[in-house]
Design a protein around this motif. Sequence first.
Motif, PDB file in Angstrom:
ATOM      1  N   ILE A 147       3.206   2.635   3.852  1.00 40.96           N
ATOM      2  CA  ILE A 147       2.368   3.861   2.935  1.00 40.96           C
ATOM      3  C   ILE A 147       3.515   5.143   2.958  1.00 40.96           C
ATOM      4  O   ILE A 147       3.258   5.456   1.905  1.00 40.96           O
ATOM      5  N   GLU A 148       4.114   6.241   4.056  1.00 38.99           N
ATOM      6  CA  GLU A 148       5.462   6.671   3.849  1.00 38.99           C
ATOM      7  C   GLU A 148       6.010   6.445   2.745  1.00 38.99           C
ATOM      8  O   GLU A 148       6.241   7.168   2.073  1.00 38.99           O
ATOM      9  N   VAL A 149       6.477   5.329   2.400  1.00 36.92           N
ATOM     10  CA  VAL A 149       7.075   5.485   1.652  1.00 36.92           C
ATOM     11  C   VAL A 149       6.828   5.599   0.637  1.00 36.92           C
ATOM     12  O   VAL A 149       7.137   5.989  -1.034  1.00 36.92           O
ATOM     13  N   LEU A 150       5.703   4.943   0.169  1.00 42.37           N
ATOM     14  CA  LEU A 150       4.961   4.954  -1.430  1.00 42.37           C
ATOM     15  C   LEU A 150       4.084   5.970  -1.625  1.00 42.37           C
ATOM     16  O   LEU A 150       4.720   6.422  -2.462  1.00 42.37           O
ATOM     17  N   LEU A 151       4.433   6.943  -0.786  1.00 44.78           N
ATOM     18  CA  LEU A 151       3.434   7.993  -1.136  1.00 44.78           C
ATOM     19  C   LEU A 151       5.277   9.410  -1.122  1.00 44.78           C
ATOM     20  O   LEU A 151       4.915  10.153  -1.932  1.00 44.78           O
ATOM     21  N   ASN A 152       6.434   9.110  -0.043  1.00 44.65           N
ATOM     22  CA  ASN A 152       7.352   9.904  -0.835  1.00 44.65           C
ATOM     23  C   ASN A 152       7.671   9.813  -2.837  1.00 44.65           C
ATOM     24  O   ASN A 152       7.951  10.154  -3.293  1.00 44.65           O
ATOM     25  N   GLY A 201       4.935  -0.668  11.750  1.00 47.77           N
ATOM     26  CA  GLY A 201       5.489  -0.241   9.711  1.00 47.77           C
ATOM     27  C   GLY A 201       4.384  -0.634   8.841  1.00 47.77           C
ATOM     28  O   GLY A 201       4.752  -0.403   8.174  1.00 47.77           O
ATOM     29  N   TYR A 202       3.093  -0.502   9.168  1.00 46.49           N
ATOM     30  CA  TYR A 202       2.132  -0.119   8.270  1.00 46.49           C
ATOM     31  C   TYR A 202       2.425   1.608   7.698  1.00 46.49           C
ATOM     32  O   TYR A 202       2.234   1.298   6.175  1.00 46.49           O
ATOM     33  N   ARG A 203       1.785   2.106   8.687  1.00 43.11           N
ATOM     34  CA  ARG A 203       2.697   3.674   8.437  1.00 43.11           C
ATOM     35  C   ARG A 203       3.881   3.432   7.786  1.00 43.11           C
ATOM     36  O   ARG A 203       3.658   4.105   6.586  1.00 43.11           O
ATOM     37  N   GLU A 204       4.645   3.007   7.618  1.00 44.83           N
ATOM     38  CA  GLU A 204       6.310   3.491   7.419  1.00 44.83           C
ATOM     39  C   GLU A 204       6.143   2.906   5.687  1.00 44.83           C
ATOM     40  O   GLU A 204       6.301   3.826   4.952  1.00 44.83           O
ATOM     41  N   ASP A 241       1.255  16.718   2.437  1.00 47.93           N
ATOM     42  CA  ASP A 241       1.758  16.379   3.825  1.00 47.93           C
ATOM     43  C   ASP A 241       2.110  14.620   4.119  1.00 47.93           C
ATOM     44  O   ASP A 241       0.500  14.663   4.098  1.00 47.93           O
ATOM     45  N   ILE A 242       3.227  14.564   3.405  1.00 50.67           N
ATOM     46  CA  ILE A 242       2.982  12.519   4.212  1.00 50.67           C
ATOM     47  C   ILE A 242       2.422  11.942   5.303  1.00 50.67           C
ATOM     48  O   ILE A 242       1.659  11.449   5.040  1.00 50.67           O
ATOM     49  N   GLU A 243       3.059  13.300   6.929  1.00 54.65           N
ATOM     50  CA  GLU A 243       1.921  12.679   7.992  1.00 54.65           C
ATOM     51  C   GLU A 243       0.265  12.729   7.142  1.00 54.65           C
ATOM     52  O   GLU A 243      -0.356  11.444   8.479  1.00 54.65           O
ATOM     53  N   ALA A 244       0.267  13.381   7.110  1.00 54.68           N
ATOM     54  CA  ALA A 244      -1.135  13.710   7.201  1.00 54.68           C
ATOM     55  C   ALA A 244      -1.709  12.839   6.379  1.00 54.68           C
ATOM     56  O   ALA A 244      -3.121  12.053   6.213  1.00 54.68           O
ATOM     57  N   ALA A 245      -1.339  12.814   5.003  1.00 57.91           N
ATOM     58  CA  ALA A 245      -1.813  11.541   4.002  1.00 57.91           C
ATOM     59  C   ALA A 245      -1.646   9.932   4.788  1.00 57.91           C
ATOM     60  O   ALA A 245      -2.435   9.428   3.793  1.00 57.91           O
ATOM     61  N   THR A 246      -0.908   9.807   4.671  1.00 54.94           N
ATOM     62  CA  THR A 246      -0.762   8.289   5.936  1.00 54.94           C
ATOM     63  C   THR A 246      -1.413   8.058   7.241  1.00 54.94           C
ATOM     64  O   THR A 246      -2.246   7.110   6.965  1.00 54.94           O
ATOM     65  N   THR A 247      -2.097   9.233   7.492  1.00 56.13           N
ATOM     66  CA  THR A 247      -2.776   9.186   8.260  1.00 56.13           C
ATOM     67  C   THR A 247      -4.677   9.193   8.356  1.00 56.13           C
ATOM     68  O   THR A 247      -4.965   8.335   8.794  1.00 56.13           O
ATOM     69  N   GLN A 248      -4.625   9.931   6.745  1.00 56.71           N
ATOM     70  CA  GLN A 248      -6.402   9.864   6.304  1.00 56.71           C
ATOM     71  C   GLN A 248      -6.032   8.392   5.575  1.00 56.71           C
ATOM     72  O   GLN A 248      -7.146   7.965   5.542  1.00 56.71           O
ATOM     73  N   GLY A 263      -6.879   6.210   8.280  1.00 61.56           N
ATOM     74  CA  GLY A 263      -7.847   6.547   8.708  1.00 61.56           C
ATOM     75  C   GLY A 263      -9.586   5.793   7.913  1.00 61.56           C
ATOM     76  O   GLY A 263     -10.115   6.060   8.512  1.00 61.56           O
ATOM     77  N   THR A 264      -9.163   6.297   6.834  1.00 57.13           N
ATOM     78  CA  THR A 264     -10.095   6.037   5.480  1.00 57.13           C
ATOM     79  C   THR A 264     -10.623   4.536   6.363  1.00 57.13           C
ATOM     80  O   THR A 264     -12.191   4.078   6.122  1.00 57.13           O
ATOM     81  N   ILE A 265      -9.240   3.481   6.167  1.00 55.30           N
ATOM     82  CA  ILE A 265     -10.121   2.094   5.965  1.00 55.30           C
ATOM     83  C   ILE A 265     -10.114   2.253   7.685  1.00 55.30           C
ATOM     84  O   ILE A 265     -11.583   1.209   7.531  1.00 55.30           O
TER      85      ILE A 265
END
Length: 205
Positions: free
Chosen positions: A136-141, A131-134, A154-161, A164-166
């Motif tokens: 983030i993906e919505v906001l990035l899009n 749910g967290y990733r979803e 790259d939405i998936e990579a940006a979400t993972t980053q 991962g940063t946190i």
Amino acid sequence: MNKSRHLPADQRKEMTVRAVVDLCGKEDPARITTASIAKHMKVTQGALFRHFASKDAIWKAVAEWVAERVMQRLDKAARQADSPLGALEAMFMAHIGFIVEHPGVPRMMMGQLQHGRPTPARRMVFSLLSGYRERIEVLLNEGCEQGELRADLDIEAATTQFVGTIQGLVMQSLIAGDVRQTLELAPGAFGIYRQGIVAQQGEKS
């Protein structure tokens, strides 16, 4: 007299959950037993099992408590922002703030993810991360659609980053034994993340 004996069941359950989160901040979650939880709360193990059918049920309640409060905190932060990028930063800082308030949470989550069997708590942690990733993906899009973020992001990579940063900040704080240092490092870490996702000058439509 133990005043908790006269508390309503829901309050006593929440006291148990908070006790486990507190214990996770002090010791390895894998070593936390119902006996240590009861000792921390100054009650008997029998008192715990009057409200929870098993140790797994306690951990499930803890995971549910964390998931509900984390997402409430992040959603509230995002709603108060005026742009997708602003919402991402607000969520980033809100997440860090939650961890500083509850340092046992990342230990609990990592402990459940490393669990050898698919416990209810482990499934809840996976659901929280999904749910967290979803979100983030919505906001990035949205940021890409509005021209605030890079069109080729790259939405998936940006979400993972983002996640991962946190996680990296939290891991460093756990190693250092001072979770509050994440508050000092978080703005700079997000600044570096921001530089990689924002639209360049002249790219906006």
